[in-house]
Design an enzyme around this catalytic site. Sequence first.
Site, mmCIF file in Angstrom:
data_model
loop_
_atom_site.group_PDB
_atom_site.id
_atom_site.type_symbol
_atom_site.label_atom_id
_atom_site.label_comp_id
_atom_site.label_asym_id
_atom_site.label_seq_id
_atom_site.Cartn_x
_atom_site.Cartn_y
_atom_site.Cartn_z
ATOM 1 N N GLN A 190 0.822 -1.207 0.000
ATOM 2 C CA GLN A 190 0.000 0.000 0.000
ATOM 3 C C GLN A 190 0.859 1.261 0.000
ATOM 4 O O GLN A 190 0.339 2.360 -0.175
ATOM 5 C CB GLN A 190 -0.965 0.004 1.196
ATOM 6 C CG GLN A 190 -2.064 -1.051 1.073
ATOM 7 C CD GLN A 190 -3.088 -0.999 2.184
ATOM 8 O OE1 GLN A 190 -3.335 -1.999 2.831
ATOM 9 N NE2 GLN A 190 -3.704 0.156 2.428
ATOM 10 N N ARG A 204 -9.725 -0.387 7.407
ATOM 11 C CA ARG A 204 -10.689 0.575 6.882
ATOM 12 C C ARG A 204 -11.088 1.646 7.891
ATOM 13 O O ARG A 204 -12.257 1.888 8.172
ATOM 14 C CB ARG A 204 -11.931 -0.133 6.369
ATOM 15 C CG ARG A 204 -12.535 0.678 5.241
ATOM 16 C CD ARG A 204 -13.510 -0.090 4.417
ATOM 17 N NE ARG A 204 -13.830 0.701 3.242
ATOM 18 C CZ ARG A 204 -14.270 0.210 2.108
ATOM 19 N NH1 ARG A 204 -14.436 -1.069 1.970
ATOM 20 N NH2 ARG A 204 -14.538 0.996 1.098
ATOM 21 N N CYS A 205 -10.104 2.279 8.462
ATOM 22 C CA CYS A 205 -10.343 3.465 9.288
ATOM 23 C C CYS A 205 -8.981 4.076 9.456
ATOM 24 O O CYS A 205 -8.006 3.364 9.551
ATOM 25 C CB CYS A 205 -10.875 3.110 10.648
ATOM 26 S SG CYS A 205 -9.626 2.675 11.850
ATOM 27 N N GLU A 246 -13.004 5.179 4.080
ATOM 28 C CA GLU A 246 -13.132 4.477 5.359
ATOM 29 C C GLU A 246 -14.374 4.866 6.152
ATOM 30 O O GLU A 246 -14.775 4.156 7.082
ATOM 31 C CB GLU A 246 -11.881 4.745 6.191
ATOM 32 C CG GLU A 246 -10.653 4.219 5.492
ATOM 33 C CD GLU A 246 -9.378 4.719 6.118
ATOM 34 O OE1 GLU A 246 -8.553 3.889 6.497
ATOM 35 O OE2 GLU A 246 -9.206 5.947 6.231
HETATM 36 N N1 PCD Z 1 -13.650 9.862 -3.880
HETATM 37 C C1 PCD Z 1 -14.509 10.703 -4.558
HETATM 38 N N2 PCD Z 1 -14.889 11.898 -3.960
HETATM 39 C C2 PCD Z 1 -14.439 12.197 -2.750
HETATM 40 C C3 PCD Z 1 -13.600 11.327 -2.045
HETATM 41 C C4 PCD Z 1 -13.197 10.155 -2.659
HETATM 42 O O1 PCD Z 1 -14.936 10.404 -5.685
HETATM 43 N N3 PCD Z 1 -14.808 13.343 -2.156
HETATM 44 C C5 PCD Z 1 -13.201 8.618 -4.524
HETATM 45 C C6 PCD Z 1 -11.706 8.701 -4.778
HETATM 46 O O2 PCD Z 1 -11.353 9.306 -5.887
HETATM 47 C C7 PCD Z 1 -11.258 7.222 -4.700
HETATM 48 C C8 PCD Z 1 -12.252 6.664 -3.681
HETATM 49 O O3 PCD Z 1 -13.399 7.529 -3.671
HETATM 50 O O4 PCD Z 1 -11.463 6.619 -5.923
HETATM 51 C C9 PCD Z 1 -11.596 6.569 -2.275
HETATM 52 O O5 PCD Z 1 -10.964 7.768 -2.007
HETATM 53 P P1 PCD Z 1 -10.315 8.148 -0.581
HETATM 54 O O6 PCD Z 1 -11.373 8.291 0.444
HETATM 55 O O7 PCD Z 1 -9.382 9.267 -0.790
HETATM 56 O O8 PCD Z 1 -9.509 6.840 -0.152
HETATM 57 P P2 PCD Z 1 -8.161 6.270 -0.806
HETATM 58 O O9 PCD Z 1 -6.991 6.824 -0.100
HETATM 59 O O10 PCD Z 1 -8.230 6.336 -2.236
HETATM 60 O O11 PCD Z 1 -8.330 4.752 -0.452
HETATM 61 C C10 PCD Z 1 -7.963 4.259 0.813
HETATM 62 C C11 PCD Z 1 -9.192 3.645 1.480
HETATM 63 C C12 PCD Z 1 -8.771 2.792 2.655
HETATM 64 S S1 PCD Z 1 -7.718 3.454 3.727
HETATM 65 C C13 PCD Z 1 -9.271 1.565 2.817
HETATM 66 S S2 PCD Z 1 -8.805 0.676 4.138
HETATM 67 C C14 PCD Z 1 -10.240 0.919 1.859
HETATM 68 C C15 PCD Z 1 -10.948 2.036 1.078
HETATM 69 O O12 PCD Z 1 -9.916 2.848 0.520
HETATM 70 N N4 PCD Z 1 -9.567 -0.016 0.989
HETATM 71 C C16 PCD Z 1 -10.204 -0.374 -0.164
HETATM 72 N N5 PCD Z 1 -11.741 1.474 0.008
HETATM 73 C C17 PCD Z 1 -11.302 0.370 -0.660
HETATM 74 N N6 PCD Z 1 -11.935 -0.006 -1.783
HETATM 75 C C18 PCD Z 1 -11.512 -1.090 -2.449
HETATM 76 N N7 PCD Z 1 -12.189 -1.452 -3.552
HETATM 77 N N8 PCD Z 1 -10.447 -1.815 -2.030
HETATM 78 C C19 PCD Z 1 -9.776 -1.471 -0.920
HETATM 79 O O13 PCD Z 1 -8.722 -2.171 -0.535
HETATM 80 MO MO1 PCD Z 1 -6.914 1.712 5.130
HETATM 81 O O14 PCD Z 1 -5.963 2.764 6.209
HETATM 82 O O15 PCD Z 1 -5.747 0.925 4.283
HETATM 83 O O16 PCD Z 1 -7.267 0.624 6.575
#
Ligand code: PCD
Length: 805
Positions: free
Chosen positions: A236, A383-384, A759
Amino acid sequence: MKDLTEDQIERAAKLKGMGTSRKRVEDVRFTQGKGNYVDDIKLDGMLFGDFVRSPYAHARVKSINIEEAMKVPGVVAVLTAKDLEPLSLHWMPTLAGDKQMVLADGKVLFQGQEVAFVVASDRYAAADAVELVEVDYEELPVIVNPFEALKSDVVLREDIKDETSGAHGPRNHHNHIFTWTEGNEAATEQAIDSAEVVAEEMVYYHRTHPCPLETCGTVASMDKVTGKLTVWGTFQAPHVVRTVASLLSGIEEHNIRVISPDIGGGFGNKVGVYPGYICAIVASIVTGKPVKWIEDRMDNLMATAFARDYWMKGRISATKDGKITGLHCHVTADHGAFDACADPTKFPAGFFHICTGSYDIPAAFVKVDGVYTNKAPGGVAYRCSFRVTEAAYFIERMIEVLAIELNMDAAELRRINFIRADQFPYQSALGWEYDSGDYHTAWDKALKAVDYEGLRKEQAQRIEDFKAGKTRKLLGIGLTHFTEIVGAGPVKNCDILGMGMFDSCEIRIHPTGSAIARLGTISQGQAHATTFAQILATETGIPADSITIEEGDTDTAPYGLGTYGSRSTPVAGAATALAGRKIRAKAQMIAAYLLEVHDDDVEWDVDRFSVKGAPERFKTMKEIAYAAYNQAIPGLEPGLEAVSYYDPPNMTYPFGAYICVMEVDVDTGQWDIRQFYALDDCGTRINPMVIDGQVHGGVTEALAIAMGQEIAYDDMGNVKTGTLMDFFLPTAWEVPNYTTDHTVTPSPHHPIGAKGVGESPNVGGVPAFSNAVHDAFRAFGLRQSHMPHDHWRIWKIASDLGLHA
Ligand code: PCD
């Protein structure tokens, strides 16, 4: 703002710029099986590496015998810590300032820990040999509970047992990692002591795992002739991997090329550095051949980055009519065997101190204690952004508990305490400056959309019916109003391993008016190739369909910190807009020259510069691009390119109002989600369809976490949920219909006003589901019950409340 004539509207539509629900261009290859993932990479003579992993959660490694394993046809090498030691690579630094064993050095500290690395001609030979490596273990007492760890005589980390301080200050016990505090403790205690009403609760956010469809993996290839190391991987943050690889190996950075090809979901799992990467690189250097390492599902669930495992003890105080006066939180954070949490250096608890949420709370204090246990390392932001979901879950549960204590409607309690629109930028008691928001508008819209009053009436009737024996199903209304904090930097207070958190975009316009742009971020499914082209289309007047977006190759992309923490739009998106503006600034000079007027006498008009007051005299961006390369323009260099590095002045603060309506069956514990409404405000919306997709995916992960997903351990430290038979991954069967909605409160400091959104649905979704379960039983006396709310746990709630009698 000038009037857009029909003609301008048509021209703008052709660009498919910001605000357009442009179809995801990457899906053409993804939906046809034409993606190029790490495991698709096949190189001449490539070897395959696989790990011998510990069956024990805590044991001394007395000896390792590789003799039989080496006899398996195709086996080339079996690496142990002893082989890595001369290179000082048997331990590696973690993102949290701790160190972690690459291969077991004297003992193992969690089940699934890497003990030896077998390198063979193919995956099957490697797997056979893994079975034949004989390891002599001596079992040691196992600790899986962080509270017990802090009382136990058992020393987990013998390597640092005498060290009284670590990367984040003093340690007060051999299994203690750090204490981190924020806020004014005295003022908070005083507010709580003198309050009319106080609610206290332990809120546990269980250990879970991002579990992307594609597991982690890498291919390392050391070319001894050129001296160049190429590493493909599920990274990433590819540039960070290159810099760290250079610092660790001593190979000069220009001789390392890191490539993240297509990634099959990241969700935070692919931010960390895992022993597999190091071992594959070392094995390639040693054997002179490319080496691939790809995890299987169990490896992924048992050994790579877990998420959460936060025990949050809270106290919240208020006046008797519901105005919150103070919030105190003490977290006991289970970090597992090594502190490998992925957080910016200064923040060992991530951005957890956003836990005052959407509310104007005058006094607050947070204390976090990190603790070692015999569990896998690597706390990541599933995802935060950096512990924001823990924070949102905590405050949204505390609000519900306070509502019970006050005997008040939880929607009203939120409304009374929201930060008002006129208070932004808002300085929180825990040190954040919220850039913008309009919570009341969003809340009212959400309540109206679901007919909140009607729902409460229905719920009251349901309770009557239940008591009268007419139904066995209760109705829960799960409310959440969350505030996210996404888009790390700024560089001055956010870095990872010393690398400041900015991001970048470089754009080249070709002579015929199409373009390629490269960014320091990397899409894992988010559709960057679609949406970043839209930003550039609006900024440069070149149709999005004529712009290629490329990410993930450190030899070509400008340096960037990668994609996590929903930072791509807030940071790289800003760099993209600014790079586009640089193009436009040069284009303006070229246009003026071609039109034989002064620079100031031309104005931007969707896809062209025209002479002010004479719109029929213009040069399109396409014409300008051609001229930039083919016409000598006095005082200007040929070409049309720009690069922008962007250090954000602040983070962005998206927010949302989520409501979940759930039926629960008291006798079976089964749940049924009748309605899920998600209102998100992520400022300016680049692609509404992509945002909807992000919300659908994120709420689905929230559903998973709240309703069943868990990395559970038994007392021996065995992982009980190491396969997808036990680890809940929702399918279309469980997923309800989602209703998405939005308000737009642009970020005042972002060049296009956009905030992140990726997120938000997880951050807002988890408390909405959990609050729905709690709310269903509120009338029967339930205050707090730990997630995940699987059928058995819901049944147990009903049983404990005496509803089965
Ligand atoms: N957007 C729009 N408008 C606004 C904002 C935003 O349209 N106002 C869109 C953009 O351009 C891109 C999307 O929506 O396409 C997203 O963005 P953002 O909020 O800036 O974010 P990024 O940096 O690009 O990405 C990152 C995130 C995270 S952190 C996570 S866990 C998850 C989410 O992303 N992962 C994933 N989502 C998703 N989806 C998918 N399909 N796969 C994946 O793996 Mo961490 O810290 O790593 O825990």
